[in-house]
Design an enzyme around this catalytic site. Structure first.
Site, PDB file in Angstrom:
ATOM      1  N   GLU A  98       0.845  -0.991   0.234  1.00 48.12           N
ATOM      2  CA  GLU A  98       0.084  -0.179   0.239  1.00 48.12           C
ATOM      3  C   GLU A  98       1.156   1.509  -0.102  1.00 48.12           C
ATOM      4  OE1 GLU A  98      -3.167  -0.143   3.196  1.00 48.12           O
ATOM      5  OE2 GLU A  98      -3.705  -1.499   2.246  1.00 48.12           O
ATOM      6  N   LYS A 115     -16.061  -1.501   5.027  1.00 43.51           N
ATOM      7  CA  LYS A 115     -15.365  -1.799   3.412  1.00 43.51           C
ATOM      8  C   LYS A 115     -16.409  -2.650   2.692  1.00 43.51           C
ATOM      9  CE  LYS A 115     -10.625  -3.650   4.459  1.00 43.51           C
ATOM     10  NZ  LYS A 115      -9.671  -4.269   4.814  1.00 43.51           N
TER      11      LYS A 115
HETATM   12  P1  PGA Z   1      -6.914  -5.780   2.807  1.00 41.75           P
HETATM   13  O1  PGA Z   1      -7.027  -5.197   4.111  1.00 41.75           O
HETATM   14  O2  PGA Z   1      -5.241  -6.742   2.279  1.00 41.75           O
HETATM   15  O3  PGA Z   1      -7.966  -7.402   2.854  1.00 41.75           O
HETATM   16  O4  PGA Z   1      -8.189  -5.053   1.960  1.00 41.75           O
HETATM   17  C1  PGA Z   1      -6.809  -4.204   4.564  1.00 41.75           C
HETATM   18  C2  PGA Z   1      -7.057  -4.252   6.161  1.00 41.75           C
HETATM   19  O5  PGA Z   1      -7.221  -4.997   6.902  1.00 41.75           O
HETATM   20  O6  PGA Z   1      -7.923  -3.637   6.732  1.00 41.75           O
HETATM   21 ZN    ZN Z   2      -7.448  -4.384   8.748  1.00 49.38          ZN
END
Ligand code: PGA
Ligand code: ZN
Length: 427
Positions: A204, A336
């Protein structure tokens, strides 16, 4: 009225295929959205539909696109595009599975968000304003959580803990959060370089975690905050995503980097020591998604001092929020949209969290794109917080930059500052 729905294959920040959906209403209004993808996923979240096999490493989205053409478009055509609830209900009906495996959470989230965008276009409003107006909320610019070091599944397991982030609840505006974050991010890079530990960035965009222990990352983060001219715990605080489900099951946790095993109580004690020693204001998924007792114990001991966010633990599910509240687990929910699969279910989860007096954080995934829907959702719902990864890489910066554009319209006063963390270490 929804006139047409088209899916198209596009590519995400990891170079994997993903789905973009474009929705057109009868009056010519249009909306478009792209599905993100997680790497450290909860077992109870909506699953993406992928083609499998060897081509594109199994990540192809042709089945999901076929589903959009064969099932989603016919089910939604003719529906009132301004009635998000009815559209999402039709999507859920058309899928008819618990984890969205028939249509795919990827197809559903892109469609659901695209409909929301089309409705905003119809209303002639930016998305954040449309969300605030149609859900009757007071829009506010969120307090960001920004990753400085990446770890866990986003850094090949180089360290166990997934996200080492800062929040700047002491900033006077969203703009000032960006400025202070820039200073801290590059101070961290300078420190890594000085120590001969600079080794690029993680998934990220946070610095690669070239550390000998998980705690060394915390020490380095504190040093970076100081080097940036800030007093740790004053305007700038630390936020962690432990993502404990990635290295723990059945109450047993394996810290590979330190070659040691902890039980649930050991994890709670370790994190408690960190809370005592570092200016930590927020911790996400401190225990595994299958460890409600550990989560409740952690919340009992530290819920008065830090924000405790359920991500994998709650998977943007209103029922799981209510269940966790009954258990005494968590005091905040990560939102999310692709974990839930639809906008309506995500907002229901947000509302369930607010009803418990909890905090809420709209969040991106590790696989992202130029889609900026979450900047608008977070602001329009007045949710209070936003997590999108680091302070580099355009799929991250596009979200922060969109908030700056919203700030231009909403005004600097609309920034929530430290309010979401008022009861925490920082407050
Ligand atoms: P992800 O995780 O890789 O599943 O998007 C992000 C998170 O744990 O907040
Ligand atoms: Zn997380």
């Amino acid at each position: 009225e929804i006139a047409s729905i088209h899916g198209m294959r596009v590519w995400d920040s990891r170079g994997n295929p993903t789905i973009e959906v474009e929705v057109t209403l009868a009056d010519g209004s249009t909306g478009r959205a792209i599905a993100p993808a997680g790497a450290s996923r909860g077992t109870r979240e909506a699953v993406d539909l992928r083609d499998g096999g060897t081509a594109l490493r199994g990540m192809g989205v042709q089945k999901a696109l076929d589903g959009i053409a064969r099932h989603v478009a016919p089910a939604l055509r003719g529906l009132d595009g301004l009635d998000q609830g009815a559209v999402d209900a039709a999507l859920i009906d058309a899928d008819a599975s618990a984890l969205k495996e028939n249509l795919g959470g990827n197809a559903m989230v892109a469609t659901s968000l695209a409909v929301l965008h089309a409705a905003a276009d119809h209303a002639g409003k930016p998305l954040w304003r449309h969300v605030a107006d149609s859900y009757d909320r007071a829009p506010k610019l969120p307090l960001p959580e920004i990753q400085i070091f990446g770890g866990g599944a986003h850094a090949g397991g180089r360290v166990d803990i997934q996200d080492f982030m800062i929040m700047v609840p002491g900033a006077a505006s969203f703009d000032e959060v960006m400025e202070i974050t820039n200073e801290v991010y590059f101070a961290a890079g300078d420190i890594m370089a000085q120590r001969g530990k600079l080794a690029g960035v993680a998934d990220e965009g946070g610095w690669w975690p070239q550390f000998d222990s998980n705690e060394e990352a915390l020490e380095t983060l504190v040093a970076a905050i100081e080097k940036a001219g800030e007093k740790p715990g004053d305007r700038v605080v630390i936020s962690l995503d432990i993502a404990a489900s990635e290295f723990g099951t059945d109450g047993k946790y394996r810290l590979s980097l330190e070659d040691r095993d902890l039980d649930s109580a050991g994890m709670v004690d370790m994190l408690g020591r960190w809370i005592d020693s570092y200016p930590i204001a927020s911790i996400e998924d401190p225990l595994g998604e299958d460890d409600p007792k550990g989560m409740a114990e952690f919340t009992r001991r530290f819920g008065g001092r830090v924000q405790i966010i359920g991500d994998d633990y709650l998977v943007t599910n209103a029922d799981l929020v209510r269940e966790a509240a009954t258990q005494g687990a968590c005091n905040a929910a990560l939102i999310k949209v692709n974990q839930a699969g639809t906008v309506s279910e995500s907002i229901a989860c947000f509302d369930a969290a607010v009803k418990q007096g909890w905090g809420a954080i709209v969040s991106a995934r590790s696989g992202e794109t130029e889609d900026v829907s979450i900047s608008h959702l977070s602001t329009g719902l007045g949710c209070g917080q936003l997590k999108v990864g680091s302070f580099t890489r355009s799929e991250r910066m596009v979200k922060w930059n969109e908030c700056l554009r919203i700030q231009r319209d909403l005004g600097k006063d609309s920034f929530v500052q430290g309010a979401p963390l008022a009861q925490t270490w920082w407050g």
